[in-house]
Scaffold this motif. Structure first.
Motif, mmCIF file in Angstrom:
data_model
loop_
_atom_site.group_PDB
_atom_site.id
_atom_site.type_symbol
_atom_site.label_atom_id
_atom_site.label_comp_id
_atom_site.label_asym_id
_atom_site.label_seq_id
_atom_site.Cartn_x
_atom_site.Cartn_y
_atom_site.Cartn_z
ATOM 1 N N VAL A 1 -96.422 19.353 -13.452
ATOM 2 C CA VAL A 1 -97.838 19.623 -13.656
ATOM 3 C C VAL A 1 -98.517 19.600 -12.293
ATOM 4 N N MET A 2 -99.270 20.652 -12.021
ATOM 5 C CA MET A 2 -99.972 20.768 -10.743
ATOM 6 C C MET A 2 -101.427 21.122 -11.016
ATOM 7 N N ALA A 3 -102.231 21.115 -9.964
ATOM 8 C CA ALA A 3 -103.628 21.541 -10.060
ATOM 9 C C ALA A 3 -103.924 22.481 -8.901
ATOM 10 N N ASP A 4 -104.708 23.524 -9.187
ATOM 11 C CA ASP A 4 -105.106 24.450 -8.127
ATOM 12 C C ASP A 4 -106.179 23.784 -7.256
ATOM 13 N N PRO A 5 -106.658 24.452 -6.218
ATOM 14 C CA PRO A 5 -107.608 23.809 -5.309
ATOM 15 C C PRO A 5 -108.917 23.322 -5.954
ATOM 16 N N GLU A 6 -109.253 23.788 -7.153
ATOM 17 C CA GLU A 6 -110.449 23.293 -7.835
ATOM 18 C C GLU A 6 -110.112 22.345 -8.978
ATOM 19 N N GLY A 7 -108.834 21.945 -9.070
ATOM 20 C CA GLY A 7 -108.442 20.945 -10.049
ATOM 21 C C GLY A 7 -107.998 21.472 -11.401
ATOM 22 N N ASN A 8 -107.892 22.793 -11.560
ATOM 23 C CA ASN A 8 -107.417 23.368 -12.818
ATOM 24 C C ASN A 8 -105.912 23.167 -12.941
ATOM 25 N N GLU A 9 -105.494 22.522 -14.019
ATOM 26 C CA GLU A 9 -104.083 22.217 -14.197
ATOM 27 C C GLU A 9 -103.280 23.475 -14.515
ATOM 28 N N PHE A 10 -102.039 23.472 -14.050
ATOM 29 C CA PHE A 10 -101.060 24.490 -14.423
ATOM 30 C C PHE A 10 -99.688 23.867 -14.320
ATOM 31 N N ASP A 11 -98.718 24.479 -14.972
ATOM 32 C CA ASP A 11 -97.350 23.947 -14.969
ATOM 33 C C ASP A 11 -96.416 24.883 -14.234
ATOM 34 N N VAL A 12 -95.503 24.304 -13.479
ATOM 35 C CA VAL A 12 -94.405 25.055 -12.883
ATOM 36 C C VAL A 12 -93.183 24.749 -13.741
ATOM 37 N N LEU A 13 -92.673 25.786 -14.396
ATOM 38 C CA LEU A 13 -91.552 25.636 -15.320
ATOM 39 C C LEU A 13 -90.229 25.853 -14.608
ATOM 40 N N ARG A 14 -89.177 25.948 -15.385
ATOM 41 C CA ARG A 14 -87.833 26.159 -14.837
ATOM 42 C C ARG A 14 -87.794 27.476 -14.055
ATOM 43 N N THR A 15 -86.915 27.525 -13.102
ATOM 44 C CA THR A 15 -86.764 28.735 -12.303
ATOM 45 C C THR A 15 -86.095 29.839 -13.126
ATOM 46 N N LEU A 16 -86.489 31.060 -12.850
ATOM 47 C CA LEU A 16 -85.850 32.243 -13.433
ATOM 48 C C LEU A 16 -85.041 32.989 -12.379
ATOM 49 N N ALA A 17 -84.879 32.364 -11.218
ATOM 50 C CA ALA A 17 -84.115 32.980 -10.131
ATOM 51 C C ALA A 17 -82.654 33.088 -10.540
ATOM 52 N N PRO A 18 -82.016 34.194 -10.163
ATOM 53 C CA PRO A 18 -80.590 34.320 -10.473
ATOM 54 C C PRO A 18 -79.810 33.193 -9.800
#
Length: 137
Positions: free
Chosen positions: A112-129
Motif C-alpha cells: 500500500v502506497m500513497a501518491d504525493p497528495e496522500g491518495n492511497e494505491f496498491d502495488v500488486l504482483r509483478t506481471l513482468a516475464p
C-alpha cells in the motif's frame, strides 16, 4: 443502452504535480490541461473508440480547496510490467510516493502506497516475464 467508464476524477490541490506523478507511474501522457484541471491517459479518446468498446479510462485531476481527510474509498491498483514488485516500489518512492498504513493485513501480498497528495494505491504482483537461468554444463 449502456454507458462506458471513460474517466476517473481525482480531487487534489495541485493537478499539475499529481498528473506529472501519475504520468511517470503509468507511462501516460497529458491529454488536456488548464489551470485547475489536467487529464492524462494512454490513448486519445474519441467518440468512435469509446462506442466501439471499453478502453482504459483516463485520469482527470481537478483542483479543489479542501484537503484529503480520510482513507480513500476508491483507489487504484497498479501491477509492474517490466520489473519486480520491489523494484517498482523503489521507483515509485523515488518519484515521491510513500508507503502507507491503512490497517492492511501484514500477510498481504501487495504494497500500500500513497501518491504525493496522500491518495492511497496498491502495488500488486509483478506481471513482468520471468526468466529462468539455464543450467550450464
Amino acid at each position: 443502452m449502456t454507458s462506458r467508464f471513460t474517466e476517473l476524477v481525482i480531487d487534489c490541490h495541485d493537478p499539475q504535480r499529481l498528473a506529472a506523478f501519475w504520468c511517470e507511474v503509468l507511462d501516460f501522457t497529458v491529454l488536456d490541461r488548464s489551470e485547475s484541471k489536467v487529464e492524462i491517459g494512454s490513448w486519445e479518446p474519441t467518440v468512435e473508440a469509446v462506442r466501439a468498446g471499453q478502453m482504459t479510462p483516463t485520469l482527470v485531476f481537478i483542483q479543489v480547496p479542501e484537503g484529503k481527510t480520510v482513507k480513500n474509498r476508491l483507489h487504484l491498483d497498479v501491477s509492474p510490467i517490466d520489473a519486480s514488485t520491489d523494484d517498482e516500489v523503489a521507483r515509485l518512492l523515488s518519484l515521491g510516493a510513500t508507503t502507507a498504513d491503512v490497517g492492511q493485513d501484514p500477510a498481504r501480498n501487495w504494497t500500500v502506497m500513497a501518491d504525493p497528495e496522500g491518495n492511497e494505491f496498491d502495488v500488486l504482483r509483478t506481471l513482468a516475464p520471468t526468466t529462468h537461468a539455464t543450467p550450464t554444463a
